[in-house]
Design a protein around this motif. Sequence first.
Motif, PDB file in Angstrom:
ATOM      1  N   ASP A  49       0.814  -1.222   0.000  1.00 57.70           N
ATOM      2  CA  ASP A  49       0.000   0.000   0.000  1.00 57.70           C
ATOM      3  C   ASP A  49       0.848   1.273   0.000  1.00 57.70           C
ATOM      4  O   ASP A  49       0.357   2.350  -0.362  1.00 57.70           O
ATOM      5  N   ASN A  50       2.095   1.165   0.402  1.00 52.79           N
ATOM      6  CA  ASN A  50       2.966   2.341   0.478  1.00 52.79           C
ATOM      7  C   ASN A  50       3.743   2.578  -0.815  1.00 52.79           C
ATOM      8  O   ASN A  50       4.500   3.549  -0.909  1.00 52.79           O
ATOM      9  N   TRP A  51       3.561   1.709  -1.785  1.00 55.30           N
ATOM     10  CA  TRP A  51       4.258   1.879  -3.064  1.00 55.30           C
ATOM     11  C   TRP A  51       3.521   2.930  -3.873  1.00 55.30           C
ATOM     12  O   TRP A  51       2.345   2.765  -4.206  1.00 55.30           O
ATOM     13  N   ASN A  52       4.185   4.016  -4.221  1.00 54.30           N
ATOM     14  CA  ASN A  52       3.515   5.155  -4.859  1.00 54.30           C
ATOM     15  C   ASN A  52       3.735   5.209  -6.370  1.00 54.30           C
ATOM     16  O   ASN A  52       3.713   6.285  -6.963  1.00 54.30           O
ATOM     17  N   LEU A  68       3.159  -4.100 -11.310  1.00 55.90           N
ATOM     18  CA  LEU A  68       1.984  -3.246 -11.414  1.00 55.90           C
ATOM     19  C   LEU A  68       1.385  -3.030 -10.033  1.00 55.90           C
ATOM     20  O   LEU A  68       1.271  -3.972  -9.239  1.00 55.90           O
ATOM     21  N   ASN A  69       0.988  -1.801  -9.765  1.00 55.32           N
ATOM     22  CA  ASN A  69       0.346  -1.489  -8.496  1.00 55.32           C
ATOM     23  C   ASN A  69      -1.000  -2.204  -8.410  1.00 55.32           C
ATOM     24  O   ASN A  69      -1.770  -2.227  -9.371  1.00 55.32           O
ATOM     25  N   SER A  70      -1.297  -2.778  -7.258  1.00 50.74           N
ATOM     26  CA  SER A  70      -2.527  -3.553  -7.091  1.00 50.74           C
ATOM     27  C   SER A  70      -3.788  -2.728  -7.342  1.00 50.74           C
ATOM     28  O   SER A  70      -4.831  -3.269  -7.707  1.00 50.74           O
ATOM     29  N   MET A  71      -3.712  -1.391  -7.178  1.00 50.26           N
ATOM     30  CA  MET A  71      -4.893  -0.558  -7.406  1.00 50.26           C
ATOM     31  C   MET A  71      -5.346  -0.623  -8.869  1.00 50.26           C
ATOM     32  O   MET A  71      -6.519  -0.439  -9.167  1.00 50.26           O
ATOM     33  N   LEU A  72      -4.413  -0.897  -9.776  1.00 50.85           N
ATOM     34  CA  LEU A  72      -4.772  -1.018 -11.185  1.00 50.85           C
ATOM     35  C   LEU A  72      -5.648  -2.240 -11.425  1.00 50.85           C
ATOM     36  O   LEU A  72      -6.464  -2.268 -12.344  1.00 50.85           O
ATOM     37  N   LEU A  73      -5.476  -3.215 -10.571  1.00 48.60           N
ATOM     38  CA  LEU A  73      -6.253  -4.448 -10.663  1.00 48.60           C
ATOM     39  C   LEU A  73      -7.578  -4.319  -9.910  1.00 48.60           C
ATOM     40  O   LEU A  73      -8.610  -4.830 -10.351  1.00 48.60           O
TER      41      LEU A  73
END
Length: 209
Positions: A49-52, A68-73
């Motif tokens: 979660d801290n990866w920006n 890839l950031n998990s938010m993209l998924l």
Amino acid sequence: MWFVYSKFKARKWLKCSYEKRFKVFQAVEKKIAKKLKIRPVRLEINYNDNWNCFGAYTSEAGGAKILLNSMLLEDPRYRFHALETLAHETRHAYQFNLVSKRLRWYEFTAKKWQRNLQGYFSSGADSIMYNNQSVERDAQKYSIKFLKKHSYPGDPDYERTLRVVVDRYERADDDARKEYGLFYKLKIEKNIREKMNNKPKRKKRWFGW
């Protein structure tokens, strides 16, 4: 529009499981890699979660990969950022593949990229240098063209994403000019050369945004 890209339409994306969305990402990356005439790059999801960053390309002894950031998924609002991030990071893979071979004297762009990758500035270290260095300008330009080619007219998430990436690309010149003056491009190249000459060799390289 190819079938895989139709999955990014809201009504279809919302029906996809996380596993299916990841498979769509893999299919898109494979298509981009084929277009660029390079081998597909392995994808991984970063759940920190801290990866920006939206994404990052890394090359190391064990093989290249795109994180890839998990938010993209997970967040449907970011599905078009996933699309342009795949284009952006696969373009980095193309750059790295190109400069990893012996270059001929007339391959000026490749030589410029080679210097840049050896004297690379991360966004955390210097955002102005990051956005104006040649490999990032090229990857940003490539991802913008990619988004415009695979358009989704009337989709607010698509229009917002395109506006964000275009604004970032256009703003970079103004930011660099304010920081370094009229001859900012020469200053940026000078900074890259200095970092290239002073930086110790590393086995692992990251290129992301």
